[in-house]
Design an enzyme around this catalytic site. Structure first.
Site, PDB file in Angstrom:
ATOM      1  N   SER A 164     -30.936   2.606  -6.549  1.00  0.00           N
ATOM      2  CA  SER A 164     -30.477   3.861  -6.932  1.00  0.00           C
ATOM      3  C   SER A 164     -29.489   4.400  -6.300  1.00  0.00           C
ATOM      4  CB  SER A 164     -31.796   4.867  -7.107  1.00  0.00           C
ATOM      5  OG  SER A 164     -31.415   6.115  -7.076  1.00  0.00           O
ATOM      6  N   TYR A 176     -38.881   8.787  -2.163  1.00  0.00           N
ATOM      7  CA  TYR A 176     -37.948   7.814  -3.223  1.00  0.00           C
ATOM      8  C   TYR A 176     -36.701   7.398  -2.851  1.00  0.00           C
ATOM      9  CZ  TYR A 176     -35.720   6.430  -7.641  1.00  0.00           C
ATOM     10  OH  TYR A 176     -34.849   5.706  -8.410  1.00  0.00           O
TER      11      TYR A 176
END
Length: 319
Positions: A164, A176
């Site tokens: 990401s 995350y």
């Protein structure tokens, strides 16, 4: 001197474009194993690869996801169930893959399964919140890769890890961003180790896209759960106004930045699998190219200032 440098740069760019466009001559005999195919990137990628002639081995978390994918997909596609947080499930899936590919080995592995929640201010987290995200995004991807490396070496295949833009720039607390930083490091070390065996490793770094991971309802529900379990003194230090403004920022990000075209991400994955010379990193989405990646190269003080202007300030802030 400058004309020669410009000519050299132009020749390099043209050579790179020609090299980047070269594709494998045949993919019909190549098996690709994809995790997280219930929805989102994995589901779309499995369908697209099957239509292109790959022999797709799609892993879903739920029977419903597997049945839906199998029923609505043309081409050679087989499904299995996989929970990447469980070693026994990974072992069963690896054995199933071994039986499917036989002596040819596994040409492609796409580590796509992922979760995001809970995200939020770091002080709102418990260690279990980090563990549950890392179990899927980091340790799940690592364990699946380790289980399948012998088959990938046999086929001189490819590994595509879904990271990401938040694996380059940590914009919020929770597991995350941490998990994606770990995937970046794992991919780099794996690429350098596997080059001796002809296995290529690529990282796809999407920006913000509309998937189950970025579902606004799920994000808001997780944030409310975090807020409600905070100790009274912690809630007082932030204030109710902070909580509502934080929710408003999340809604703004998801409604304005999130891209609905998941094909921008799967196109990168397809290139990593089908190109003669796959890239080390792929950036997908306008926000990745124009916002997050450039910001990751800026001095930390400038990034901190920009985020401080966007995010709300706690009620009892000392600054």
């Amino acid at each position: 001197m400058w004309p020669y440098l410009l000519l050299a740069a132009l020749a390099w760019a043209l050579g790179w474009l020609v090299r980047d466009r070269r594709r494998l001559p045949c993919v019909q005999d190549k098996h690709v194993f994809i995790t997280g195919c219930d929805s989102g990137f994995g589901n779309l990628l499995a369908r697209r690869l099957a239509r292109r002639g790959y022999r797709v081995l799609a892993a879903c978390l739920t029977p419903k996801g597997a049945e839906g994918l199998q029923r609505g997909c043309a081409g050679h596609l087989r499904t299995t169930l996989l929970d990447v947080t469980r070693s026994d499930s990974i072992r069963r899936a690896a054995e199933w893959v071994r039986e499917e590919v036989g002596e040819k080995g596994l040409f492609g592995l796409v580590n796509n399964a992922g979760v995001a929640n809970p995200i939020g201010p770091t002080e709102w987290m418990r260690i279990e919140d980090y563990r549950q995200v890392l179990a899927v995004n980091t340790f799940g991807a690592i364990e699946v890769t380790l289980a399948l490396l012998p088959l990938l070496k046999r086929a001189r295949g490819r590994v595509v890890n879904t990271s990401s833009v938040l694996g380059r720039l940590s914009a919020n607390g929770g597991g995350y961003c941490l998990s994606k930083y770990c995937i970046e490091a794992f991919s780099d070390s794996l690429r350098r180790d596997m080059r001796h065996f002809g296995v290529k490793v690529s990282i796809v770094e999407p920006g913000f896209f509309r998937t189950a991971v970025t579902d606004l309802g799920g994000i808001e529900a997780a944030l409310r759960g975090l807020w409600e379990r905070l100790a009274p003194e912690t809630r007082l230090s932030y204030g109710e106004d902070f909580f509502h403004k934080y929710l408003k920022v999340q809604r703004l990000i998801m409604n304005v930045i999130c891209d609905a075209d998941l094909g921008k991400v799967t196109a990168c994955m397809e290139h990593a699998l089908g190109a003669r010379h796959p890239r080390t990193r792929y950036s997908a989405g306008w926000d990745a190219k124009l916002l997050w990646l450039p910001a990751s190269y800026l001095p930390a003080c400038l990034v901190d200032l920009a985020l401080a202007l966007i995010l709300p300030k706690p009620a009892h802030s000392q600054r």
